[in-house]
Design a protein around this motif. Structure first.
Motif, PDB file in Angstrom:
ATOM      1  N   LYS A  49       0.831  -1.210   0.000  1.00 30.16           N
ATOM      2  CA  LYS A  49       0.000   0.000   0.000  1.00 30.16           C
ATOM      3  C   LYS A  49       0.863   1.257   0.000  1.00 30.16           C
ATOM      4  O   LYS A  49       0.570   2.221  -0.709  1.00 30.16           O
ATOM      5  N   SER A  50       1.913   1.236   0.793  1.00 29.87           N
ATOM      6  CA  SER A  50       2.814   2.384   0.863  1.00 29.87           C
ATOM      7  C   SER A  50       3.460   2.645  -0.500  1.00 29.87           C
ATOM      8  O   SER A  50       3.555   3.799  -0.947  1.00 29.87           O
ATOM      9  N   GLU A  51       3.889   1.592  -1.164  1.00 30.58           N
ATOM     10  CA  GLU A  51       4.481   1.738  -2.492  1.00 30.58           C
ATOM     11  C   GLU A  51       3.461   2.261  -3.508  1.00 30.58           C
ATOM     12  O   GLU A  51       3.783   3.090  -4.356  1.00 30.58           O
ATOM     13  N   LEU A  52       2.223   1.770  -3.423  1.00 29.58           N
ATOM     14  CA  LEU A  52       1.182   2.231  -4.346  1.00 29.58           C
ATOM     15  C   LEU A  52       0.839   3.702  -4.099  1.00 29.58           C
ATOM     16  O   LEU A  52       0.643   4.467  -5.051  1.00 29.58           O
ATOM     17  N   LEU A  53       0.776   4.102  -2.821  1.00 26.53           N
ATOM     18  CA  LEU A  53       0.561   5.518  -2.504  1.00 26.53           C
ATOM     19  C   LEU A  53       1.694   6.370  -3.064  1.00 26.53           C
ATOM     20  O   LEU A  53       1.464   7.437  -3.646  1.00 26.53           O
ATOM     21  N   ASP A  54       2.916   5.901  -2.896  1.00 27.32           N
ATOM     22  CA  ASP A  54       4.076   6.622  -3.402  1.00 27.32           C
ATOM     23  C   ASP A  54       4.018   6.710  -4.928  1.00 27.32           C
ATOM     24  O   ASP A  54       4.323   7.754  -5.513  1.00 27.32           O
ATOM     25  N   TYR A  55       3.604   5.637  -5.573  1.00 31.70           N
ATOM     26  CA  TYR A  55       3.469   5.636  -7.029  1.00 31.70           C
ATOM     27  C   TYR A  55       2.458   6.695  -7.470  1.00 31.70           C
ATOM     28  O   TYR A  55       2.726   7.472  -8.391  1.00 31.70           O
ATOM     29  N   CYS A  56       1.297   6.735  -6.811  1.00 28.78           N
ATOM     30  CA  CYS A  56       0.278   7.746  -7.155  1.00 28.78           C
ATOM     31  C   CYS A  56       0.828   9.159  -6.954  1.00 28.78           C
ATOM     32  O   CYS A  56       0.617  10.044  -7.785  1.00 28.78           O
ATOM     33  N   ARG A  57       1.526   9.358  -5.834  1.00 27.16           N
ATOM     34  CA  ARG A  57       2.065  10.685  -5.532  1.00 27.16           C
ATOM     35  C   ARG A  57       3.099  11.107  -6.571  1.00 27.16           C
ATOM     36  O   ARG A  57       3.025  12.200  -7.122  1.00 27.16           O
ATOM     37  N   THR A  58       4.054  10.240  -6.863  1.00 27.06           N
ATOM     38  CA  THR A  58       5.133  10.622  -7.787  1.00 27.06           C
ATOM     39  C   THR A  58       4.632  10.779  -9.217  1.00 27.06           C
ATOM     40  O   THR A  58       5.169  11.587  -9.974  1.00 27.06           O
ATOM     41  N   GLN A  59       3.598  10.021  -9.579  1.00 27.89           N
ATOM     42  CA  GLN A  59       3.051  10.110 -10.931  1.00 27.89           C
ATOM     43  C   GLN A  59       1.984  11.198 -11.053  1.00 27.89           C
ATOM     44  O   GLN A  59       1.543  11.519 -12.152  1.00 27.89           O
ATOM     45  N   ILE A  61      -1.158  11.002 -10.029  1.00 26.93           N
ATOM     46  CA  ILE A  61      -2.405  10.379 -10.473  1.00 26.93           C
ATOM     47  C   ILE A  61      -3.215   9.903  -9.279  1.00 26.93           C
ATOM     48  O   ILE A  61      -2.695   9.778  -8.176  1.00 26.93           O
ATOM     49  N   GLU A  62      -4.488   9.646  -9.502  1.00 28.26           N
ATOM     50  CA  GLU A  62      -5.374   9.202  -8.429  1.00 28.26           C
ATOM     51  C   GLU A  62      -5.719   7.724  -8.525  1.00 28.26           C
ATOM     52  O   GLU A  62      -6.070   7.111  -7.522  1.00 28.26           O
ATOM     53  N   SER A  63      -5.663   7.143  -9.728  1.00 29.11           N
ATOM     54  CA  SER A  63      -6.032   5.735  -9.872  1.00 29.11           C
ATOM     55  C   SER A  63      -5.267   5.105 -11.027  1.00 29.11           C
ATOM     56  O   SER A  63      -4.797   5.797 -11.925  1.00 29.11           O
ATOM     57  N   VAL A  64      -5.156   3.780 -10.959  1.00 22.59           N
ATOM     58  CA  VAL A  64      -4.457   3.020 -11.998  1.00 22.59           C
ATOM     59  C   VAL A  64      -5.241   1.735 -12.242  1.00 22.59           C
ATOM     60  O   VAL A  64      -5.628   1.046 -11.304  1.00 22.59           O
ATOM     61  N   ARG A  65      -5.491   1.446 -13.518  1.00 22.51           N
ATOM     62  CA  ARG A  65      -6.106   0.176 -13.904  1.00 22.51           C
ATOM     63  C   ARG A  65      -5.008  -0.712 -14.447  1.00 22.51           C
ATOM     64  O   ARG A  65      -4.234  -0.299 -15.302  1.00 22.51           O
ATOM     65  N   THR A  66      -4.937  -1.924 -13.921  1.00 20.67           N
ATOM     66  CA  THR A  66      -3.966  -2.901 -14.403  1.00 20.67           C
ATOM     67  C   THR A  66      -4.732  -4.132 -14.870  1.00 20.67           C
ATOM     68  O   THR A  66      -5.934  -4.246 -14.599  1.00 20.67           O
ATOM     69  N   PRO A  67      -4.085  -5.061 -15.542  1.00 15.52           N
ATOM     70  CA  PRO A  67      -4.778  -6.291 -15.924  1.00 15.52           C
ATOM     71  C   PRO A  67      -5.311  -7.072 -14.707  1.00 15.52           C
ATOM     72  O   PRO A  67      -6.291  -7.798 -14.811  1.00 15.52           O
ATOM     73  N   SER A  68      -4.684  -6.899 -13.565  1.00 17.98           N
ATOM     74  CA  SER A  68      -5.090  -7.631 -12.359  1.00 17.98           C
ATOM     75  C   SER A  68      -6.153  -6.926 -11.539  1.00 17.98           C
ATOM     76  O   SER A  68      -6.822  -7.550 -10.717  1.00 17.98           O
ATOM     77  N   GLY A  69      -6.286  -5.634 -11.702  1.00 19.58           N
ATOM     78  CA  GLY A  69      -7.258  -4.896 -10.905  1.00 19.58           C
ATOM     79  C   GLY A  69      -7.000  -3.407 -10.969  1.00 19.58           C
ATOM     80  O   GLY A  69      -6.188  -2.924 -11.752  1.00 19.58           O
ATOM     81  N   VAL A  70      -7.712  -2.707 -10.118  1.00 23.73           N
ATOM     82  CA  VAL A  70      -7.632  -1.252 -10.067  1.00 23.73           C
ATOM     83  C   VAL A  70      -7.176  -0.852  -8.673  1.00 23.73           C
ATOM     84  O   VAL A  70      -7.599  -1.440  -7.685  1.00 23.73           O
ATOM     85  N   TYR A  72      -6.659   2.842  -6.330  1.00 18.98           N
ATOM     86  CA  TYR A  72      -6.842   4.287  -6.332  1.00 18.98           C
ATOM     87  C   TYR A  72      -6.638   4.816  -4.924  1.00 18.98           C
ATOM     88  O   TYR A  72      -6.761   4.093  -3.950  1.00 18.98           O
ATOM     89  N   ARG A  73      -6.282   6.080  -4.853  1.00 21.49           N
ATOM     90  CA  ARG A  73      -6.087   6.687  -3.551  1.00 21.49           C
ATOM     91  C   ARG A  73      -7.235   7.642  -3.276  1.00 21.49           C
ATOM     92  O   ARG A  73      -7.763   8.281  -4.191  1.00 21.49           O
ATOM     93  N   THR A  74      -7.610   7.700  -2.039  1.00 19.35           N
ATOM     94  CA  THR A  74      -8.646   8.624  -1.603  1.00 19.35           C
ATOM     95  C   THR A  74      -8.154   9.309  -0.334  1.00 19.35           C
ATOM     96  O   THR A  74      -7.281   8.790   0.367  1.00 19.35           O
ATOM     97  N   VAL A 131      -5.128   7.168   1.274  1.00 21.95           N
ATOM     98  CA  VAL A 131      -5.181   5.727   1.511  1.00 21.95           C
ATOM     99  C   VAL A 131      -5.405   5.039   0.168  1.00 21.95           C
ATOM    100  O   VAL A 131      -5.926   5.635  -0.758  1.00 21.95           O
ATOM    101  N   ILE A 132      -5.020   3.806   0.091  1.00 22.13           N
ATOM    102  CA  ILE A 132      -5.183   3.024  -1.136  1.00 22.13           C
ATOM    103  C   ILE A 132      -6.339   2.059  -0.970  1.00 22.13           C
ATOM    104  O   ILE A 132      -6.491   1.429   0.078  1.00 22.13           O
ATOM    105  N   THR A 133      -7.146   1.949  -2.009  1.00 23.30           N
ATOM    106  CA  THR A 133      -8.203   0.952  -2.077  1.00 23.30           C
ATOM    107  C   THR A 133      -7.915   0.078  -3.285  1.00 23.30           C
ATOM    108  O   THR A 133      -7.628   0.599  -4.357  1.00 23.30           O
ATOM    109  N   VAL A 134      -7.982  -1.218  -3.131  1.00 23.93           N
ATOM    110  CA  VAL A 134      -7.701  -2.157  -4.214  1.00 23.93           C
ATOM    111  C   VAL A 134      -8.944  -2.986  -4.474  1.00 23.93           C
ATOM    112  O   VAL A 134      -9.540  -3.506  -3.549  1.00 23.93           O
ATOM    113  N   ARG A 135      -9.371  -3.061  -5.737  1.00 23.91           N
ATOM    114  CA  ARG A 135     -10.520  -3.873  -6.125  1.00 23.91           C
ATOM    115  C   ARG A 135     -10.109  -4.839  -7.223  1.00 23.91           C
ATOM    116  O   ARG A 135      -9.317  -4.491  -8.083  1.00 23.91           O
TER     117      ARG A 135
END
Length: 137
Positions: A49-59, A61-70, A72-74, A131-135
């Protein structure tokens, strides 16, 4: 209880007690194992989660769709007070008892602040964090 004359062993209070203790001890053992393993998994998921939050911050962006799921940070905001005497006085004077729970009612406090942006709540603290939410898709 069973009848000894039929070749069956009687279930006595002692055997039930022994069995109960054996089951209780096994449950405690399993629970301890689970909690230990779950703690490790929780640490791993929090690191991701920390890495995903960092990814959103550095990029930026608020959300990312991948082949495995989505993911997003809120923004999550939490309200609390360190000065209950002042807060209680404020709540009573302003007739907002819906602020009460065992803790401050987060939704009601947030709504009140949005509706009354110039009001300073005595003893109120606020902390906002992404915070990160993963679906699964």
């Amino acid at each position: 209880m069973t009848d000894d004359t039929a070749g069956e062993t009687a279930i006595t209070p002692d055997t039930m007690t022994k069995t109960y203790i054996k089951i209780r001890d096994k449950r405690a053992e399993l629970k301890a194992e689970f909690e230990q393993q779950d703690e490790i998994l929780e640490m791993q998921i929090n690191a991701i989660k920390s890495e995903l939050l960092d990814y959103c911050r550095t990029q930026g962006i608020e959300s990312v769709r991948t082949p495995s799921g989505v993911f997003y940070r809120t923004m999550k905001t939490r309200y609390w007070t360190n000065d209950w005497d002042s807060m209680n006085k404020f709540i009573l004077e302003n007739e907002v008892p819906q602020f009460y729970e065992k803790r401050l009612n987060q939704t009601v406090v947030k709504q009140f602040l949005e509706e009354n942006p110039d009001v300073l709540l005595p003893g109120l603290n606020a902390n906002s964090e992404y915070v990160i939410t993963v679906r699964k898709t």
